[in-house]
Motif scaffolding. Structure first.
Motif, PDB file in Angstrom:
ATOM      1  N   SER A 167     -19.234   4.077 -76.562  1.00 57.79           N
ATOM      2  CA  SER A 167     -19.244   3.373 -75.287  1.00 57.79           C
ATOM      3  C   SER A 167     -17.878   3.505 -74.626  1.00 57.79           C
ATOM      4  O   SER A 167     -16.848   3.235 -75.256  1.00 57.79           O
ATOM      5  CB  SER A 167     -19.570   1.885 -75.516  1.00 57.79           C
ATOM      6  N   LEU A 168     -17.851   3.896 -73.347  1.00 54.83           N
ATOM      7  CA  LEU A 168     -16.580   4.018 -72.640  1.00 54.83           C
ATOM      8  C   LEU A 168     -15.949   2.646 -72.452  1.00 54.83           C
ATOM      9  O   LEU A 168     -14.741   2.481 -72.669  1.00 54.83           O
ATOM     10  CB  LEU A 168     -16.807   4.693 -71.281  1.00 54.83           C
ATOM     11  N   TYR A 169     -16.730   1.651 -72.055  1.00 51.84           N
ATOM     12  CA  TYR A 169     -16.191   0.300 -71.879  1.00 51.84           C
ATOM     13  C   TYR A 169     -15.562  -0.204 -73.182  1.00 51.84           C
ATOM     14  O   TYR A 169     -14.442  -0.728 -73.195  1.00 51.84           O
ATOM     15  CB  TYR A 169     -17.294  -0.668 -71.456  1.00 51.84           C
ATOM     16  N   GLU A 170     -16.301  -0.075 -74.277  1.00 50.67           N
ATOM     17  CA  GLU A 170     -15.803  -0.591 -75.558  1.00 50.67           C
ATOM     18  C   GLU A 170     -14.563   0.178 -76.020  1.00 50.67           C
ATOM     19  O   GLU A 170     -13.638  -0.413 -76.589  1.00 50.67           O
ATOM     20  CB  GLU A 170     -16.906  -0.516 -76.609  1.00 50.67           C
ATOM     21  N   THR A 171     -14.527   1.480 -75.748  1.00 50.03           N
ATOM     22  CA  THR A 171     -13.346   2.269 -76.117  1.00 50.03           C
ATOM     23  C   THR A 171     -12.132   1.836 -75.305  1.00 50.03           C
ATOM     24  O   THR A 171     -11.022   1.718 -75.847  1.00 50.03           O
ATOM     25  CB  THR A 171     -13.624   3.766 -75.903  1.00 50.03           C
ATOM     26  N   LEU A 172     -12.328   1.593 -74.021  1.00 52.29           N
ATOM     27  CA  LEU A 172     -11.216   1.123 -73.183  1.00 52.29           C
ATOM     28  C   LEU A 172     -10.691  -0.219 -73.691  1.00 52.29           C
ATOM     29  O   LEU A 172      -9.478  -0.467 -73.683  1.00 52.29           O
ATOM     30  CB  LEU A 172     -11.672   0.991 -71.738  1.00 52.29           C
ATOM     31  N   GLU A 173     -11.576  -1.067 -74.153  1.00 53.62           N
ATOM     32  CA  GLU A 173     -11.155  -2.391 -74.617  1.00 53.62           C
ATOM     33  C   GLU A 173     -10.534  -2.334 -76.013  1.00 53.62           C
ATOM     34  O   GLU A 173      -9.484  -2.935 -76.269  1.00 53.62           O
ATOM     35  CB  GLU A 173     -12.360  -3.340 -74.591  1.00 53.62           C
ATOM     36  N   GLN A 174     -11.188  -1.613 -76.921  1.00 56.34           N
ATOM     37  CA  GLN A 174     -10.761  -1.630 -78.318  1.00 56.34           C
ATOM     38  C   GLN A 174      -9.600  -0.679 -78.605  1.00 56.34           C
ATOM     39  O   GLN A 174      -8.742  -0.979 -79.432  1.00 56.34           O
ATOM     40  CB  GLN A 174     -11.950  -1.282 -79.220  1.00 56.34           C
ATOM     41  N   ASP A 175      -9.573   0.472 -77.931  1.00 58.19           N
ATOM     42  CA  ASP A 175      -8.559   1.487 -78.239  1.00 58.19           C
ATOM     43  C   ASP A 175      -7.433   1.553 -77.212  1.00 58.19           C
ATOM     44  O   ASP A 175      -6.357   2.054 -77.516  1.00 58.19           O
ATOM     45  CB  ASP A 175      -9.208   2.871 -78.342  1.00 58.19           C
ATOM     46  N   CYS A 176      -7.704   1.069 -75.997  1.00 59.99           N
ATOM     47  CA  CYS A 176      -6.700   1.187 -74.926  1.00 59.99           C
ATOM     48  C   CYS A 176      -6.135  -0.168 -74.505  1.00 59.99           C
ATOM     49  O   CYS A 176      -5.273  -0.230 -73.619  1.00 59.99           O
ATOM     50  CB  CYS A 176      -7.304   1.903 -73.717  1.00 59.99           C
ATOM     51  N   GLY A 177      -6.627  -1.251 -75.094  1.00 61.38           N
ATOM     52  CA  GLY A 177      -6.074  -2.570 -74.808  1.00 61.38           C
ATOM     53  C   GLY A 177      -6.402  -3.114 -73.435  1.00 61.38           C
ATOM     54  O   GLY A 177      -5.709  -4.002 -72.940  1.00 61.38           O
ATOM     55  N   LEU A 178      -7.448  -2.601 -72.794  1.00 63.77           N
ATOM     56  CA  LEU A 178      -7.864  -3.101 -71.481  1.00 63.77           C
ATOM     57  C   LEU A 178      -9.083  -4.002 -71.638  1.00 63.77           C
ATOM     58  O   LEU A 178      -9.879  -3.820 -72.554  1.00 63.77           O
ATOM     59  CB  LEU A 178      -8.217  -1.930 -70.553  1.00 63.77           C
ATOM     60  N   ARG A 179      -9.221  -4.952 -70.727  1.00 67.82           N
ATOM     61  CA  ARG A 179     -10.440  -5.759 -70.725  1.00 67.82           C
ATOM     62  C   ARG A 179     -11.185  -5.513 -69.424  1.00 67.82           C
ATOM     63  O   ARG A 179     -10.661  -5.784 -68.339  1.00 67.82           O
ATOM     64  CB  ARG A 179     -10.135  -7.256 -70.868  1.00 67.82           C
TER      65      ARG A 179
END
Length: 247
Positions: A167-179
């Protein structure tokens, strides 16, 4: 005599309905697949075509089958869609329905943003972005062609991450520190072009639904713009609508 014949005919329809229902339940005919032609299917079941049509019609009324006047009978696909006013990723939508999300990366490259993308994303022209195009499936069935452009200045880690089946959303949140906080989203109907039709197992010109989004983080930063092309028989958009309070 007529009542006896009617009873026999009704029993034949009911039995045919039950046999087809069981076949659908066991996955003999996969979601989105076309059933055998009426003549062949009636012969396989040992019933008349009129009996078969009544049973098929009953399954269509239950939204288990659908009929195309030119192409025959099809098993309905699982229809996906966000709950009203809730922002979900494709993967979250699939898992919420007990389905397996899949993502095949068709294109992935870091490049300068175009003028249009820079304006959309509120970044300087030629800022680095990640262009990502994926074919999204649920339980192996192609549902969506998903194209995204992500601001790498906000998520530099994304340039090194393989997004196959992620999931792009989940990757942005979990790996990139974005919410991910919200998305400005529009939907419109269109006809499938040749390339999209092949990916989604459609005929060119078949109807599709196109969702376009601008997605924001919790601090108000624009992180990506996206374009999702869904099979029209596999996606439903829901929203809560409120009338303004009038003085």
């Amino acid at each position: 005599m007529t009542s006896v014949e009617d009873t026999k005919a009704g029993a034949a329809v009911a039995q045919t309905y039950r046999r087809l229902s069981e076949a659908l339940r066991r996955g003999v005919y996969a979601a989105g697949s076309r059933l055998p032609g009426e003549r062949d299917l009636a012969a396989d079941l040992g019933v008349s075509r009129s009996t078969l049509r009544l049973a098929l019609g009953r399954l269509a009324e239950e939204n288990k089958l659908e009929r195309s006047s030119q192409r025959g009978w099809f098993v309905r696909r699982n229809v996906v869609g966000e709950p009203p006013s809730t922002l979900q990723s494709f993967s979250e939508m699939a898992r919420a329905r007990g389905l397996r999300p899949e993502s095949e990366v068709l294109r992935r490259r870091a490049r300068p943003a175009t003028f249009e993308e820079a304006e959309q994303l509120s970044v300087a022209p030629a800022s680095r972005v990640l262009e990502l195009r994926r074919l999204r499936r649920m339980d192996g069935v192609p549902v969506c062609v998903d194209s995204s452009v992500v601001v790498l200045g906000l998520a530099p880690q994304l340039a090194e991450i393989d997004l196959t089946d992620r999931s792009l959303y989940e990757t942005l949140e979990q790996d990139c520190g974005l919410r991910i906080a919200r998305s400005s989203y529009t939907v419109h109907a269109a006809a499938a072009d040749q390339t999209t039709a092949e990916l989604l197992e459609l005929e060119p010109g078949d109807p599709v639904l196109i969702g376009e989004e601008l997605t924001y983080t919790d601090d108000g930063s624009l992180v990506l713009t996206g374009r999702m092309v869904y099979r029209s028989d596999a996606y439903r958009f829901q929203a809560d609508l409120f009338r303004p309070v009038r003085p």
